[in-house]
Motif scaffolding. Sequence first.
Motif, PDB file in Angstrom:
ATOM      1  N   SER A  69      -3.739   5.251  -5.612  1.00  0.00           N
ATOM      2  CA  SER A  69      -3.108   6.058  -4.577  1.00  0.00           C
ATOM      3  C   SER A  69      -1.617   6.090  -4.864  1.00  0.00           C
ATOM      4  CB  SER A  69      -3.403   5.513  -3.183  1.00  0.00           C
ATOM      5  OG  SER A  69      -2.729   4.301  -2.974  1.00  0.00           O
ATOM      6  N   ALA A  70      -0.968   7.160  -4.441  1.00  0.00           N
ATOM      7  CA  ALA A  70       0.450   7.319  -4.761  1.00  0.00           C
ATOM      8  C   ALA A  70       1.200   7.940  -3.596  1.00  0.00           C
ATOM      9  CB  ALA A  70       0.604   8.203  -5.991  1.00  0.00           C
ATOM     10  N   LYS A  71       2.442   7.477  -3.458  1.00  0.00           N
ATOM     11  CA  LYS A  71       3.329   8.069  -2.458  1.00  0.00           C
ATOM     12  C   LYS A  71       4.649   8.355  -3.133  1.00  0.00           C
ATOM     13  CE  LYS A  71       1.859   5.680   1.724  1.00  0.00           C
ATOM     14  NZ  LYS A  71       2.154   4.435   2.447  1.00  0.00           N
ATOM     15  N   HIS A  72       5.347   9.332  -2.638  1.00  0.00           N
ATOM     16  CA  HIS A  72       6.650   9.644  -3.190  1.00  0.00           C
ATOM     17  C   HIS A  72       7.649   9.691  -2.048  1.00  0.00           C
ATOM     18  CE1 HIS A  72       9.509  12.504  -5.471  1.00  0.00           C
ATOM     19  NE2 HIS A  72       9.706  11.265  -5.852  1.00  0.00           N
ATOM     20  N   ARG A  73       8.682   8.855  -2.178  1.00  0.00           N
ATOM     21  CA  ARG A  73       9.664   8.801  -1.109  1.00  0.00           C
ATOM     22  C   ARG A  73      11.023   8.527  -1.707  1.00  0.00           C
ATOM     23  NH1 ARG A  73       7.306   5.272   3.437  1.00  0.00           N
ATOM     24  NH2 ARG A  73       8.024   3.680   2.018  1.00  0.00           N
ATOM     25  N   ARG A  74      11.981   9.280  -1.332  1.00  0.00           N
ATOM     26  CA  ARG A  74      13.367   9.090  -1.773  1.00  0.00           C
ATOM     27  C   ARG A  74      13.465   8.801  -3.266  1.00  0.00           C
ATOM     28  NH1 ARG A  74      13.945   4.829   1.841  1.00  0.00           N
ATOM     29  NH2 ARG A  74      13.352   5.645   3.855  1.00  0.00           N
ATOM     30  N   LYS A  75      13.057   9.763  -4.054  1.00  0.00           N
ATOM     31  CA  LYS A  75      13.179   9.668  -5.522  1.00  0.00           C
ATOM     32  C   LYS A  75      12.485   8.444  -6.101  1.00  0.00           C
ATOM     33  CE  LYS A  75      17.624  11.988  -5.764  1.00  0.00           C
ATOM     34  NZ  LYS A  75      19.041  11.748  -5.980  1.00  0.00           N
ATOM     35  N   ARG A  76      11.490   7.985  -5.392  1.00  0.00           N
ATOM     36  CA  ARG A  76      10.841   6.771  -5.829  1.00  0.00           C
ATOM     37  C   ARG A  76       9.342   6.906  -5.616  1.00  0.00           C
ATOM     38  NH1 ARG A  76      13.878   2.271  -6.222  1.00  0.00           N
ATOM     39  NH2 ARG A  76      12.693   0.368  -6.567  1.00  0.00           N
ATOM     40  N   PHE A  77       8.587   6.522  -6.618  1.00  0.00           N
ATOM     41  CA  PHE A  77       7.144   6.554  -6.462  1.00  0.00           C
ATOM     42  C   PHE A  77       6.643   5.162  -6.113  1.00  0.00           C
ATOM     43  CE2 PHE A  77       7.737  10.337  -9.012  1.00  0.00           C
ATOM     44  CZ  PHE A  77       6.817  11.206  -8.455  1.00  0.00           C
ATOM     45  N   ARG A  78       5.638   5.160  -5.273  1.00  0.00           N
ATOM     46  CA  ARG A  78       4.949   3.896  -5.022  1.00  0.00           C
ATOM     47  C   ARG A  78       3.488   4.108  -5.372  1.00  0.00           C
ATOM     48  NH1 ARG A  78       5.936  -0.814  -2.102  1.00  0.00           N
ATOM     49  NH2 ARG A  78       4.076  -1.880  -1.376  1.00  0.00           N
ATOM     50  N   LEU A  79       3.054   3.428  -6.413  1.00  0.00           N
ATOM     51  CA  LEU A  79       1.684   3.585  -6.878  1.00  0.00           C
ATOM     52  C   LEU A  79       0.891   2.326  -6.621  1.00  0.00           C
ATOM     53  CD1 LEU A  79       2.727   6.097  -8.519  1.00  0.00           C
ATOM     54  CD2 LEU A  79       1.154   5.378 -10.296  1.00  0.00           C
ATOM     55  N   ARG A  80      -0.259   2.516  -6.028  1.00  0.00           N
ATOM     56  CA  ARG A  80      -1.206   1.412  -5.899  1.00  0.00           C
ATOM     57  C   ARG A  80      -2.331   1.696  -6.874  1.00  0.00           C
ATOM     58  NH1 ARG A  80      -1.199  -1.806  -1.516  1.00  0.00           N
ATOM     59  NH2 ARG A  80      -3.442  -2.021  -1.727  1.00  0.00           N
ATOM     60  N   VAL A  81      -2.500   0.814  -7.812  1.00  0.00           N
ATOM     61  CA  VAL A  81      -3.430   1.076  -8.904  1.00  0.00           C
ATOM     62  C   VAL A  81      -4.305  -0.150  -9.130  1.00  0.00           C
ATOM     63  CG1 VAL A  81      -3.513   1.427 -11.403  1.00  0.00           C
ATOM     64  CG2 VAL A  81      -1.873   2.717 -10.040  1.00  0.00           C
ATOM     65  N   HIS A  82      -5.576   0.077  -9.285  1.00  0.00           N
ATOM     66  CA  HIS A  82      -6.492  -1.032  -9.558  1.00  0.00           C
ATOM     67  C   HIS A  82      -6.142  -1.672 -10.908  1.00  0.00           C
ATOM     68  CE1 HIS A  82     -10.191  -3.242 -10.412  1.00  0.00           C
ATOM     69  NE2 HIS A  82     -10.452  -3.153  -9.123  1.00  0.00           N
ATOM     70  N   HIS A  83      -6.335  -2.969 -11.004  1.00  0.00           N
ATOM     71  CA  HIS A  83      -5.947  -3.655 -12.248  1.00  0.00           C
ATOM     72  C   HIS A  83      -6.771  -3.238 -13.460  1.00  0.00           C
ATOM     73  CE1 HIS A  83      -9.390  -6.386 -11.991  1.00  0.00           C
ATOM     74  NE2 HIS A  83      -9.125  -6.524 -10.708  1.00  0.00           N
ATOM     75  N   MET A  84      -7.850  -2.463 -13.233  1.00  0.00           N
ATOM     76  CA  MET A  84      -8.624  -1.966 -14.375  1.00  0.00           C
ATOM     77  C   MET A  84      -7.771  -1.053 -15.271  1.00  0.00           C
ATOM     78  SD  MET A  84     -10.927   1.258 -13.051  1.00  0.00           S
ATOM     79  CE  MET A  84     -12.107   0.385 -12.080  1.00  0.00           C
ATOM     80  N   PHE A  85      -6.662  -0.541 -14.725  1.00  0.00           N
ATOM     81  CA  PHE A  85      -5.824   0.367 -15.505  1.00  0.00           C
ATOM     82  C   PHE A  85      -4.868  -0.360 -16.452  1.00  0.00           C
ATOM     83  CE2 PHE A  85      -7.276   3.251 -12.213  1.00  0.00           C
ATOM     84  CZ  PHE A  85      -7.546   4.392 -12.960  1.00  0.00           C
ATOM     85  N   VAL A  86      -4.790  -1.669 -16.304  1.00  0.00           N
ATOM     86  CA  VAL A  86      -3.959  -2.425 -17.242  1.00  0.00           C
ATOM     87  C   VAL A  86      -4.598  -2.313 -18.625  1.00  0.00           C
ATOM     88  CG1 VAL A  86      -3.129  -4.723 -17.874  1.00  0.00           C
ATOM     89  CG2 VAL A  86      -3.150  -4.008 -15.472  1.00  0.00           C
TER      90      VAL A  86
END
Length: 260
Positions: A69-86
């Motif tokens: 899941s991703a959010k974008h706020r004030r020129k900044r992204f906040r990504l929540r990503v499952h550790h399977m993507f490592v």
Amino acid sequence: MKQQDFWTWADKEAEKSATSRGGGRLFLSELPTDLGLSLPEIQKLHEALQERLGNVDLVLTDNRRRMVSAKHRRKRFRLRVHHMFVGCSDAVVDALANLASGKNQEDDGSRQRLKDYIANHRDSISYDVDPEKLEAQGEHHDLQAMLDKWRAEMKLEVLQDVVITWGRYGKGSRTIRFGSYDFDRKLIRMHPALDQSWVPDFFVEFIVYHELLHALFPPKKKSSRRIVHPPEFREMEEMFPRYEEAMIWERRNLSRFLES
Ligand SMILES: [Zn+2]
């Protein structure tokens, strides 16, 4: 203890990388301690995302229902990503970045690429608990005995495969969480600070009881709010034989945990 070492190390490294690069931050606190992920690999993913998106606060999760899941706020992204993507490929990082930035979601196949990646990796991620890693016998308190006692008392099928362990010491904090319940693993983790001679058995038992109730009453959603302790939970919590005493003991002694 191996697990604690990993975390102390990971936290320090994460702080370092966040400050030295002036970019986003890396959050690893939602991960269980025994995944054995490599920090350089984690940082590689973080950097790859920042190359594509600019500042990214990356939260690695162990949530089996929500992988990205991703959010974008004030020129900044906040990504929540499952550790399977490592350790994923550049193409998959591209897809993550495209999805986060909202670019070409439908057309360029990013969504499909992520779906495929998730489908291919879901099975390789185990939510089974390794019994070898459970440590229920503390120096002063035996968690297994407490769990068994309450399970026998309640005689409920859903509680039969709940397991319990002492957790790890986290970083210094102004709050303390005595216990937690991991729904995916059916695992109660207890704060190791409770394993001290001055902490009475009935209090530790009360926390075990409280966490066990979480297995009985999963969180409810009420207009986007998550209710972790619904009324029926609280009602049952008060049925703990020494409930009042536990409340009073907690109030009187909380500061002692925070000092130590
Ligand atoms: Zn709770």
